[in-house]
Design a protein around this motif. Structure first.
Motif, PDB file in Angstrom:
ATOM      1  N   GLY A  14       0.814  -1.212   0.000  1.00 22.43           N
ATOM      2  CA  GLY A  14       0.000   0.000   0.000  1.00 22.43           C
ATOM      3  C   GLY A  14       0.843   1.255   0.000  1.00 22.43           C
ATOM      4  O   GLY A  14       0.571   2.219  -0.729  1.00 22.43           O
ATOM      5  N   GLN A  15       1.883   1.263   0.810  1.00 25.04           N
ATOM      6  CA  GLN A  15       2.784   2.414   0.867  1.00 25.04           C
ATOM      7  C   GLN A  15       3.513   2.589  -0.462  1.00 25.04           C
ATOM      8  O   GLN A  15       3.704   3.717  -0.936  1.00 25.04           O
ATOM      9  CB  GLN A  15       3.786   2.225   1.998  1.00 25.04           C
ATOM     10  N   LEU A  16       3.909   1.491  -1.073  1.00 28.18           N
ATOM     11  CA  LEU A  16       4.610   1.575  -2.352  1.00 28.18           C
ATOM     12  C   LEU A  16       3.702   2.124  -3.449  1.00 28.18           C
ATOM     13  O   LEU A  16       4.166   2.836  -4.344  1.00 28.18           O
ATOM     14  CB  LEU A  16       5.177   0.213  -2.754  1.00 28.18           C
ATOM     15  N   LEU A  17       2.419   1.814  -3.385  1.00 23.60           N
ATOM     16  CA  LEU A  17       1.487   2.373  -4.362  1.00 23.60           C
ATOM     17  C   LEU A  17       1.457   3.895  -4.279  1.00 23.60           C
ATOM     18  O   LEU A  17       1.334   4.584  -5.298  1.00 23.60           O
ATOM     19  CB  LEU A  17       0.082   1.806  -4.174  1.00 23.60           C
ATOM     20  N   ASP A  18       1.577   4.427  -3.083  1.00 21.60           N
ATOM     21  CA  ASP A  18       1.660   5.881  -2.924  1.00 21.60           C
ATOM     22  C   ASP A  18       2.996   6.414  -3.447  1.00 21.60           C
ATOM     23  O   ASP A  18       3.057   7.449  -4.098  1.00 21.60           O
ATOM     24  CB  ASP A  18       1.492   6.281  -1.459  1.00 21.60           C
ATOM     25  N   THR A  19       4.064   5.690  -3.170  1.00 23.49           N
ATOM     26  CA  THR A  19       5.403   6.122  -3.574  1.00 23.49           C
ATOM     27  C   THR A  19       5.540   6.204  -5.085  1.00 23.49           C
ATOM     28  O   THR A  19       6.143   7.141  -5.610  1.00 23.49           O
ATOM     29  CB  THR A  19       6.463   5.162  -3.003  1.00 23.49           C
ATOM     30  N   VAL A  20       4.976   5.242  -5.815  1.00 16.55           N
ATOM     31  CA  VAL A  20       5.157   5.231  -7.272  1.00 16.55           C
ATOM     32  C   VAL A  20       4.457   6.395  -7.959  1.00 16.55           C
ATOM     33  O   VAL A  20       4.719   6.651  -9.138  1.00 16.55           O
ATOM     34  CB  VAL A  20       4.737   3.897  -7.922  1.00 16.55           C
ATOM     35  N   GLN A  21       3.627   7.113  -7.253  1.00 16.38           N
ATOM     36  CA  GLN A  21       3.033   8.312  -7.839  1.00 16.38           C
ATOM     37  C   GLN A  21       4.077   9.419  -7.972  1.00 16.38           C
ATOM     38  O   GLN A  21       3.914  10.352  -8.746  1.00 16.38           O
ATOM     39  CB  GLN A  21       1.842   8.802  -7.016  1.00 16.38           C
ATOM     40  N   ARG A  22       5.175   9.305  -7.222  1.00 18.78           N
ATOM     41  CA  ARG A  22       6.251  10.296  -7.244  1.00 18.78           C
ATOM     42  C   ARG A  22       7.501   9.794  -7.960  1.00 18.78           C
ATOM     43  O   ARG A  22       8.219  10.565  -8.580  1.00 18.78           O
ATOM     44  CB  ARG A  22       6.624  10.705  -5.819  1.00 18.78           C
ATOM     45  N   GLU A  23       7.778   8.502  -7.843  1.00 21.73           N
ATOM     46  CA  GLU A  23       8.997   7.942  -8.422  1.00 21.73           C
ATOM     47  C   GLU A  23       8.841   6.442  -8.585  1.00 21.73           C
ATOM     48  O   GLU A  23       8.067   5.809  -7.861  1.00 21.73           O
ATOM     49  CB  GLU A  23      10.201   8.239  -7.522  1.00 21.73           C
ATOM     50  N   ASN A  55       8.458  13.744 -15.137  1.00 22.26           N
ATOM     51  CA  ASN A  55       8.964  12.549 -14.452  1.00 22.26           C
ATOM     52  C   ASN A  55       9.398  11.450 -15.418  1.00 22.26           C
ATOM     53  O   ASN A  55       9.998  10.468 -15.009  1.00 22.26           O
ATOM     54  CB  ASN A  55       7.903  11.972 -13.517  1.00 22.26           C
ATOM     55  N   MET A  56       9.091  11.613 -16.700  1.00 27.50           N
ATOM     56  CA  MET A  56       9.386  10.563 -17.662  1.00 27.50           C
ATOM     57  C   MET A  56      10.878  10.246 -17.718  1.00 27.50           C
ATOM     58  O   MET A  56      11.257   9.094 -17.860  1.00 27.50           O
ATOM     59  CB  MET A  56       8.880  10.968 -19.040  1.00 27.50           C
ATOM     60  N   ALA A  57      11.725  11.248 -17.592  1.00 26.39           N
ATOM     61  CA  ALA A  57      13.168  11.012 -17.633  1.00 26.39           C
ATOM     62  C   ALA A  57      13.592  10.042 -16.542  1.00 26.39           C
ATOM     63  O   ALA A  57      14.424   9.162 -16.773  1.00 26.39           O
ATOM     64  CB  ALA A  57      13.927  12.321 -17.508  1.00 26.39           C
ATOM     65  N   ALA A  58      13.002  10.158 -15.355  1.00 28.64           N
ATOM     66  CA  ALA A  58      13.338   9.252 -14.253  1.00 28.64           C
ATOM     67  C   ALA A  58      12.930   7.819 -14.589  1.00 28.64           C
ATOM     68  O   ALA A  58      13.658   6.874 -14.295  1.00 28.64           O
ATOM     69  CB  ALA A  58      12.666   9.697 -12.966  1.00 28.64           C
ATOM     70  N   TYR A  59      11.765   7.659 -15.217  1.00 26.05           N
ATOM     71  CA  TYR A  59      11.312   6.315 -15.587  1.00 26.05           C
ATOM     72  C   TYR A  59      12.205   5.715 -16.663  1.00 26.05           C
ATOM     73  O   TYR A  59      12.572   4.546 -16.592  1.00 26.05           O
ATOM     74  CB  TYR A  59       9.860   6.344 -16.044  1.00 26.05           C
ATOM     75  N   LEU A  60      12.564   6.507 -17.662  1.00 24.41           N
ATOM     76  CA  LEU A  60      13.438   5.994 -18.712  1.00 24.41           C
ATOM     77  C   LEU A  60      14.822   5.671 -18.166  1.00 24.41           C
ATOM     78  O   LEU A  60      15.431   4.679 -18.578  1.00 24.41           O
ATOM     79  CB  LEU A  60      13.526   6.997 -19.859  1.00 24.41           C
ATOM     80  N   ASP A  61      15.299   6.471 -17.230  1.00 22.44           N
ATOM     81  CA  ASP A  61      16.581   6.171 -16.586  1.00 22.44           C
ATOM     82  C   ASP A  61      16.514   4.848 -15.833  1.00 22.44           C
ATOM     83  O   ASP A  61      17.463   4.063 -15.849  1.00 22.44           O
ATOM     84  CB  ASP A  61      16.995   7.287 -15.631  1.00 22.44           C
ATOM     85  N   ALA A  62      15.381   4.592 -15.183  1.00 22.81           N
ATOM     86  CA  ALA A  62      15.216   3.340 -14.446  1.00 22.81           C
ATOM     87  C   ALA A  62      15.234   2.152 -15.394  1.00 22.81           C
ATOM     88  O   ALA A  62      15.858   1.124 -15.112  1.00 22.81           O
ATOM     89  CB  ALA A  62      13.914   3.357 -13.652  1.00 22.81           C
ATOM     90  N   ILE A  63      14.576   2.285 -16.535  1.00 22.18           N
ATOM     91  CA  ILE A  63      14.556   1.196 -17.521  1.00 22.18           C
ATOM     92  C   ILE A  63      15.960   0.965 -18.059  1.00 22.18           C
ATOM     93  O   ILE A  63      16.415  -0.176 -18.174  1.00 22.18           O
ATOM     94  CB  ILE A  63      13.578   1.525 -18.659  1.00 22.18           C
TER      95      ILE A  63
END
Length: 90
Positions: A14-23, A55-63
């Motif tokens: 549940g906490q992680l679901l909140d976190t993924v809204q930011r990162e 935030n897309m840059a952060a997601y692409l960096d993660a991939i």
């Protein structure tokens, strides 16, 4: 981006679901990256269905970190090619 073990992810879902809204969140199993959790918006952007957000840059960096940049940035090229194909309706 935060990293949690698969056991932590199970216990704090549940906490992680909140976190993924930011990162994005990295899930590891036995010390190795097993998965990422991203927001619905980020997933839709990756599919090319929504305009790009800051935030897309952060997601692409993660991939890229997960898959590796490949020889001469092959991962970024692959993602760009897939986005172009979706735009053409292929």
């Amino acid at each position: 981006m935060i990293t949690v073990t698969s056991v932590e992810a199970q216990n704090r879902f549940g906490q992680l679901l909140d976190t993924v809204q930011r990162e994005p969140v990295t899930i590891t199993r036995h010390g190795r990256t097993a998965a990422f959790i991203v927001s619905s918006e980020a997933y839709q952007m990756l599919l090319g269905r929504l305009p790009e957000s800051p935030n897309m840059a952060a997601y692409l960096d993660a991939i890229t970190a997960f898959r590796g940049s490949g020889k001469q940035g092959a991962t970024a090229d692959l993602l760009a090619d897939r986005a172009a194909e979706r735009a053409r309706g292929e």
